[in-house]
Design a protein around this motif. Structure first.
Motif, PDB file in Angstrom:
ATOM      1  N   MET A 281      46.344  46.007  57.442  1.00 38.49           N
ATOM      2  CA  MET A 281      44.899  45.829  57.423  1.00 38.49           C
ATOM      3  C   MET A 281      44.563  44.346  57.389  1.00 38.49           C
ATOM      4  N   LYS A 282      43.617  43.971  58.233  1.00 39.65           N
ATOM      5  CA  LYS A 282      43.133  42.591  58.240  1.00 39.65           C
ATOM      6  C   LYS A 282      42.053  42.416  57.172  1.00 39.65           C
ATOM      7  N   ASN A 283      41.780  41.174  56.874  1.00 41.72           N
ATOM      8  CA  ASN A 283      40.660  40.860  55.988  1.00 41.72           C
ATOM      9  C   ASN A 283      39.346  41.193  56.683  1.00 41.72           C
ATOM     10  N   ILE A 284      38.343  41.493  55.881  1.00 34.09           N
ATOM     11  CA  ILE A 284      36.972  41.644  56.348  1.00 34.09           C
ATOM     12  C   ILE A 284      36.177  40.520  55.699  1.00 34.09           C
ATOM     13  N   VAL A 285      35.441  39.765  56.509  1.00 36.67           N
ATOM     14  CA  VAL A 285      34.661  38.638  56.015  1.00 36.67           C
ATOM     15  C   VAL A 285      33.177  38.964  56.178  1.00 36.67           C
ATOM     16  N   LEU A 286      32.483  39.088  55.050  1.00 33.38           N
ATOM     17  CA  LEU A 286      31.048  39.372  55.094  1.00 33.38           C
ATOM     18  C   LEU A 286      30.274  38.065  55.174  1.00 33.38           C
ATOM     19  N   ILE A 287      29.409  37.975  56.185  1.00 32.04           N
ATOM     20  CA  ILE A 287      28.517  36.828  56.324  1.00 32.04           C
ATOM     21  C   ILE A 287      27.082  37.337  56.340  1.00 32.04           C
ATOM     22  N   GLY A 288      26.147  36.426  56.127  1.00 33.76           N
ATOM     23  CA  GLY A 288      24.739  36.776  56.172  1.00 33.76           C
ATOM     24  C   GLY A 288      23.952  35.853  55.274  1.00 33.76           C
ATOM     25  N   PHE A 289      22.651  35.914  55.414  1.00 35.82           N
ATOM     26  CA  PHE A 289      21.773  35.019  54.661  1.00 35.82           C
ATOM     27  C   PHE A 289      21.842  35.342  53.174  1.00 35.82           C
ATOM     28  N   MET A 290      21.565  34.341  52.350  1.00 32.33           N
ATOM     29  CA  MET A 290      21.581  34.543  50.903  1.00 32.33           C
ATOM     30  C   MET A 290      20.630  35.665  50.525  1.00 32.33           C
ATOM     31  N   GLY A 291      21.105  36.521  49.643  1.00 37.52           N
ATOM     32  CA  GLY A 291      20.278  37.616  49.154  1.00 37.52           C
ATOM     33  C   GLY A 291      20.278  38.862  50.021  1.00 37.52           C
ATOM     34  N   VAL A 292      21.044  38.867  51.117  1.00 43.57           N
ATOM     35  CA  VAL A 292      21.037  40.024  52.017  1.00 43.57           C
ATOM     36  C   VAL A 292      21.801  41.220  51.432  1.00 43.57           C
ATOM     37  N   GLY A 293      22.633  40.971  50.436  1.00 46.93           N
ATOM     38  CA  GLY A 293      23.339  42.080  49.793  1.00 46.93           C
ATOM     39  C   GLY A 293      24.844  42.093  49.995  1.00 46.93           C
ATOM     40  N   LYS A 294      25.427  40.942  50.302  1.00 51.63           N
ATOM     41  CA  LYS A 294      26.875  40.896  50.554  1.00 51.63           C
ATOM     42  C   LYS A 294      27.674  41.387  49.340  1.00 51.63           C
ATOM     43  N   GLY A 295      27.289  40.930  48.159  1.00 49.81           N
ATOM     44  CA  GLY A 295      28.003  41.346  46.950  1.00 49.81           C
ATOM     45  C   GLY A 295      27.873  42.831  46.674  1.00 49.81           C
ATOM     46  N   SER A 296      26.666  43.359  46.824  1.00 47.74           N
ATOM     47  CA  SER A 296      26.423  44.798  46.585  1.00 47.74           C
ATOM     48  C   SER A 296      27.211  45.657  47.564  1.00 47.74           C
ATOM     49  N   VAL A 297      27.197  45.278  48.827  1.00 49.87           N
ATOM     50  CA  VAL A 297      27.934  46.044  49.837  1.00 49.87           C
ATOM     51  C   VAL A 297      29.438  45.933  49.575  1.00 49.87           C
ATOM     52  N   ALA A 298      29.901  44.750  49.210  1.00 50.66           N
ATOM     53  CA  ALA A 298      31.326  44.561  48.918  1.00 50.66           C
ATOM     54  C   ALA A 298      31.774  45.486  47.785  1.00 50.66           C
ATOM     55  N   ARG A 299      30.970  45.580  46.730  1.00 51.76           N
ATOM     56  CA  ARG A 299      31.329  46.453  45.608  1.00 51.76           C
ATOM     57  C   ARG A 299      31.410  47.915  46.035  1.00 51.76           C
ATOM     58  N   GLU A 300      30.552  48.324  46.956  1.00 47.87           N
ATOM     59  CA  GLU A 300      30.614  49.709  47.462  1.00 47.87           C
ATOM     60  C   GLU A 300      31.831  49.919  48.361  1.00 47.87           C
ATOM     61  N   VAL A 301      32.141  48.939  49.201  1.00 52.92           N
ATOM     62  CA  VAL A 301      33.293  49.077  50.095  1.00 52.92           C
ATOM     63  C   VAL A 301      34.570  49.296  49.294  1.00 52.92           C
ATOM     64  N   ILE A 302      34.759  48.530  48.244  1.00 49.79           N
ATOM     65  CA  ILE A 302      36.016  48.672  47.496  1.00 49.79           C
ATOM     66  C   ILE A 302      36.109  50.002  46.751  1.00 49.79           C
ATOM     67  N   LYS A 303      34.971  50.636  46.473  1.00 47.56           N
ATOM     68  CA  LYS A 303      34.999  51.965  45.852  1.00 47.56           C
ATOM     69  C   LYS A 303      35.523  53.021  46.825  1.00 47.56           C
ATOM     70  N   HIS A 304      35.372  52.761  48.130  1.00 46.96           N
ATOM     71  CA  HIS A 304      35.661  53.774  49.140  1.00 46.96           C
ATOM     72  C   HIS A 304      36.755  53.346  50.109  1.00 46.96           C
ATOM     73  N   SER A 305      37.575  52.390  49.689  1.00 42.63           N
ATOM     74  CA  SER A 305      38.644  51.900  50.564  1.00 42.63           C
ATOM     75  C   SER A 305      39.774  51.341  49.716  1.00 42.63           C
ATOM     76  N   GLU A 306      40.770  50.815  50.389  1.00 46.61           N
ATOM     77  CA  GLU A 306      41.898  50.217  49.674  1.00 46.61           C
ATOM     78  C   GLU A 306      41.788  48.692  49.598  1.00 46.61           C
ATOM     79  N   TYR A 307      40.645  48.176  49.985  1.00 41.99           N
ATOM     80  CA  TYR A 307      40.432  46.733  49.924  1.00 41.99           C
ATOM     81  C   TYR A 307      40.202  46.281  48.489  1.00 41.99           C
ATOM     82  N   ILE A 308      40.557  45.039  48.228  1.00 44.55           N
ATOM     83  CA  ILE A 308      40.097  44.355  47.023  1.00 44.55           C
ATOM     84  C   ILE A 308      39.046  43.363  47.507  1.00 44.55           C
TER      85      ILE A 308
END
Length: 171
Positions: free
Chosen positions: A1-28
């Motif tokens: 598995m490759k890394n996934i890099v989240l980009i986007g404007f400040m406040g768009v929800g990168k942290g919130s989405v990241a926390r959900e992704v790790i709940k439903h995948s094998e990513y850290i």
């Protein structure tokens, strides 16, 4: 598995989405701003105030190099300007979390911790300047992204599900 890099404007929800992704995948997950704050032993706001943006960007460059050479199978949430790192495509699959500026501001203001979230992002103290920065960055975000997720009016869970589905062909 490759890394996934989240980009986007400040406040768009990168942290919130990241926390959900790790709940439903094998990513850290890691956050580039958190790494920088740890390296410098001070908050991003203070780095900008005391050392300036040029110094901050030089630290980002070090972080980008480390990410490229040291991490695999990681979801990387980035600061709003991290997408400009020259090696970003070598770090992983680039996923843009996209939303109109007005919706990002509404989302931040609706958050129970809104005052703290705005204070953490000094550029949001002047909404006209923040809008200008958003307008400059959005076409560049779109150019860099391998995958675009429209987060407007979607939960972090729904965005995470969509992200995992769309990145399958890259990882």
């Amino acid at each position: 598995m490759k890394n996934i890099v989240l980009i986007g404007f400040m406040g768009v929800g990168k942290g919130s989405v990241a926390r959900e992704v790790i709940k439903h995948s094998e990513y850290i997950t890691i956050d580039t701003d958190d790494l920088i704050e740890t390296m410098e032993n001070k908050k991003i706001k203070k780095i900008f105030q005391e050392d300036g943006e040029k110094h901050f960007r030089s630290i980002e460059k070090k972080v980008a190099h480390w990410l490229e050479t040291s991490l695999k199978n990681t979801l990387i949430s980035t600061g709003g300007g991290f997408y400009k790192q020259k090696n970003i495509k070598d770090i992983g699959v680039i996923v843009l979390l996209d939303s109109p500026f007005e919706d990002i501001i509404k989302r931040i203001k609706a958050h129970p911790n809104a005052v703290k979230k705005i204070k953490k992002r000094p550029l949001l103290n002047d909404l006209k300047l923040a809008q200008k920065l958003y307008d400059e960055r959005r076409p560049e975000y779109l150019e860099v992204a391998d995958v675009v997720i429209d987060v407007t009016n979607k939960s972090a869970y729904d965005c995470a599900k969509e992200l995992l589905k769309k990145v399958k062909k890259y990882v």
